[in-house]
Design an enzyme around this catalytic site. Structure first.
Site, mmCIF file in Angstrom:
data_model
loop_
_atom_site.group_PDB
_atom_site.id
_atom_site.type_symbol
_atom_site.label_atom_id
_atom_site.label_comp_id
_atom_site.label_asym_id
_atom_site.label_seq_id
_atom_site.Cartn_x
_atom_site.Cartn_y
_atom_site.Cartn_z
ATOM 1 C CG PHE A 12 -2.126 0.820 1.195
ATOM 2 C CD1 PHE A 12 -2.987 0.766 0.113
ATOM 3 C CD2 PHE A 12 -2.450 1.677 2.254
ATOM 4 C CE1 PHE A 12 -4.141 1.527 0.071
ATOM 5 C CE2 PHE A 12 -3.601 2.444 2.225
ATOM 6 C CZ PHE A 12 -4.447 2.366 1.137
ATOM 7 C CD GLU A 153 -0.255 -4.497 -20.135
ATOM 8 O OE1 GLU A 153 -0.845 -5.355 -20.787
ATOM 9 O OE2 GLU A 153 0.917 -4.139 -20.412
ATOM 10 C CE LYS A 228 10.711 -1.727 -15.797
ATOM 11 N NZ LYS A 228 11.143 -0.327 -15.716
HETATM 12 N N1 LIG Z 1 6.091 3.419 -8.654
HETATM 13 C C1 LIG Z 1 5.946 3.166 -9.951
HETATM 14 O O1 LIG Z 1 5.842 4.081 -10.771
HETATM 15 C C2 LIG Z 1 5.866 1.744 -10.467
HETATM 16 C C3 LIG Z 1 5.706 1.528 -11.830
HETATM 17 C C4 LIG Z 1 5.560 0.209 -12.315
HETATM 18 C C5 LIG Z 1 5.652 -0.847 -11.422
HETATM 19 N N2 LIG Z 1 5.848 -0.590 -10.091
HETATM 20 C C6 LIG Z 1 5.935 -1.727 -9.176
HETATM 21 O O2 LIG Z 1 4.825 -1.702 -8.282
HETATM 22 C C7 LIG Z 1 5.217 -2.206 -7.013
HETATM 23 C C8 LIG Z 1 4.877 -1.175 -5.942
HETATM 24 O O3 LIG Z 1 5.581 0.027 -6.188
HETATM 25 P P1 LIG Z 1 5.439 1.283 -5.206
HETATM 26 O O4 LIG Z 1 6.067 2.425 -5.898
HETATM 27 O O5 LIG Z 1 4.041 1.405 -4.715
HETATM 28 O O6 LIG Z 1 6.348 0.799 -3.987
HETATM 29 P P2 LIG Z 1 6.417 1.450 -2.532
HETATM 30 O O7 LIG Z 1 5.918 2.859 -2.543
HETATM 31 O O8 LIG Z 1 7.780 1.172 -2.002
HETATM 32 O O9 LIG Z 1 5.340 0.613 -1.669
HETATM 33 C C9 LIG Z 1 5.535 -0.726 -1.357
HETATM 34 C C10 LIG Z 1 4.437 -1.177 -0.398
HETATM 35 O O10 LIG Z 1 4.658 -2.543 -0.077
HETATM 36 C C11 LIG Z 1 4.682 -2.683 1.358
HETATM 37 N N3 LIG Z 1 5.520 -3.827 1.687
HETATM 38 C C12 LIG Z 1 6.861 -3.929 1.692
HETATM 39 N N4 LIG Z 1 7.225 -5.189 2.013
HETATM 40 C C13 LIG Z 1 6.071 -5.880 2.222
HETATM 41 C C14 LIG Z 1 5.776 -7.202 2.613
HETATM 42 N N5 LIG Z 1 6.730 -8.106 2.815
HETATM 43 N N6 LIG Z 1 4.481 -7.542 2.743
HETATM 44 C C15 LIG Z 1 3.488 -6.659 2.548
HETATM 45 N N7 LIG Z 1 3.704 -5.391 2.170
HETATM 46 C C16 LIG Z 1 4.991 -5.018 2.015
HETATM 47 C C17 LIG Z 1 5.185 -1.375 1.862
HETATM 48 O O11 LIG Z 1 4.805 -1.213 3.210
HETATM 49 P P3 LIG Z 1 5.556 -0.150 4.196
HETATM 50 O O12 LIG Z 1 5.689 1.136 3.460
HETATM 51 O O13 LIG Z 1 4.652 -0.073 5.368
HETATM 52 O O14 LIG Z 1 6.869 -0.774 4.514
HETATM 53 C C18 LIG Z 1 4.418 -0.435 0.945
HETATM 54 O O15 LIG Z 1 3.089 -0.319 1.375
HETATM 55 C C19 LIG Z 1 6.710 -2.533 -7.123
HETATM 56 O O16 LIG Z 1 6.884 -3.902 -7.395
HETATM 57 C C20 LIG Z 1 7.170 -1.690 -8.297
HETATM 58 O O17 LIG Z 1 8.301 -2.234 -8.947
HETATM 59 C C21 LIG Z 1 5.944 0.664 -9.592
#
Ligand SMILES: NC(=O)c1ccc[n+]([C@@H]2O[C@H](COP(=O)([O-])OP(=O)(O)OC[C@H]3O[C@@H](n4cnc5c(N)ncnc54)[C@H](OP(=O)(O)O)[C@@H]3O)[C@@H](O)[C@H]2O)c1
Length: 347
Positions: A12, A153, A228
């Protein structure tokens, strides 16, 4: 599955929170038009607690709690949740949305989350490239055996339809090769170096824009591109590749001088990931290349691009302009809509 649909989010952060806030607005409306009333029945995080409510969590309150650094434990009605795996095993849901951070060494814990959810009979939607790069064959097999879908996707180029284009719009076509500039951080850095910045200065700029991975070496050393590349090879070309097998060279050794020299020769240096089908194997590589300015991959700035070479449809190009968190959140919506086609079967 139509009517009331229970969604569980594991992760989240930036993506999860953006998706949740859009679910309260335009995404919720789009799903309703499909006859789907979405209820988020569970959210798991790393450091902000986890919560389950079989009747649906108060999403706006969950967003406020996590944004203010609080814990989701305050709205949990699902008993103690010792770990994210316990959460995935227990959450009352129809769809698991997996959006934890990428682990480029092994794709965990995301791959375990996806596997467990599919075995429980949940459909899975993810923007995490880990499970696609490390366990695509296994997870699609598990999904098939349990009559469920594993959709991803958002794993490459956010919501730009890479996997869905191949899956739904190119019937009968074989992908023979691809090449892409899929990492916006290195795209931006190499552009700025062409204008005189050092790698360190350009990296700081990319970090201020929020596009750099938590560990910048994931971008700079070509790991993000390698992951990727594997996701594309596995999902589009039937490969069973792993990121560690990719021939990989990052941009650490690229000097501003080399970038400017390339510019004088009418070229732009870009970190290019390539996949080539040779016999039955897909050969994958990541390395900096000098591309002619007219090359579709040689755009200026952070935008990502991909060229796919096919047997029956020639070469197809995709570019994502101004990619942001909104496009990643859209990828999750697009996958959800794939699970709930309309009456004409339109996804
Ligand atoms: N950001 C982008 O533009 C983008 C684009 C394409 C794909 N993605 C992919 O989408 C995913 C999420 O990206 P994001 O930017 O949202 O990452 P993020 O902001 O770092 O958020 C990650 C979330 O996962 C939680 N988390 C971490 N370890 C966990 C675990 N073991 N169990 C349950 N929850 C856990 C974190 O909780 P806490 O914060 O409480 O630790 C946080 O809520 C990644 O795989 C990323 O590669 C992101």
């Amino acid at each position: 599955l139509k009517g009331d649909v229970r969604i569980a989010l594991v992760g989240f952060g930036n993506v999860g929170r953006r998706f949740a806030s859009l679910l309260l607005g335009s995404y919720g409306r789009v799903l309703k038009e499909r006859g789907v009333r979405a209820h988020v029945t569970g959210i798991a995080t790393g450091r902000h607690g986890s919560a389950i409510d079989p009747r649906g969590l108060p999403l706006a309150r969950c967003l406020r709690l996590v944004r203010s650094g609080g814990s989701l434990g305050a709205v949990n009605r699902g008993g103690p949740l010792a770990s994210s795996r316990v959460f995935v095993a227990r959450v009352p849901a129809d769809v698991l949305v997996e959006i934890t951070p990428l682990d480029r060494r092994g794709g965990e814990p995301a791959t375990s989350h996806v596997r467990l959810a599919l075995k429980r009979g949940l459909d899975v939607v993810t923007a995490n490239k880990g499970p696609v790069a490390f366990a695509f064959k296994e997870l699609t097999g598990t999904a098939r055996r349990h009559g469920r879908r594993f959709l991803h996707e958002g794993a490459v180029m956010d919501g730009t339809p890479v996997f869905n284009m191949a899956r739904y719009c190119l019937p009968g076509v074989r992908v023979l090769a691809f090449r892409g500039t899929l990492n916006s951080t290195t795209n931006l850095i190499l552009s700025r170096m062409g204008r005189g910045a050092t790698l360190r200065e350009a990296l700081r700029e990319a970090q201020a824009l929020g596009i750099v991975e938590a560990d910048p070496t994931d971008d700079l050393d070509g790991w993000d591109s390698a992951v990727k590349g594997c996701a594309l090879a596995n999902a589009l070309m039937g490969a069973d590749a792993r990121p560690g097998e990719v021939r990989r060279q990052g941009i650490g050794g690229v000097s501003p001088g080399r970038v400017r020299e390339a510019a004088r020769a009418g070229k732009r240096v870009r970190l290019v990931v390539r996949g080539d089908l040779r016999g039955r194997r897909v050969h994958l590589s990541v390395r900096p290349e000098g591309l002619p300015l007219g090359d579709p991959l040689a755009g200026d700035g952070p935008d990502t691009a991909l060229l796919i070479k096919t047997d029956l449809m020639g070469e197809i190009g995709l570019t994502e302009l101004g990619g942001s968190i909104d496009q990643t959140a859209y990828a999750l919506l697009a996958d959800l809509l794939t699970l709930f086609p309309n009456d004409q079967g339109v996804r």
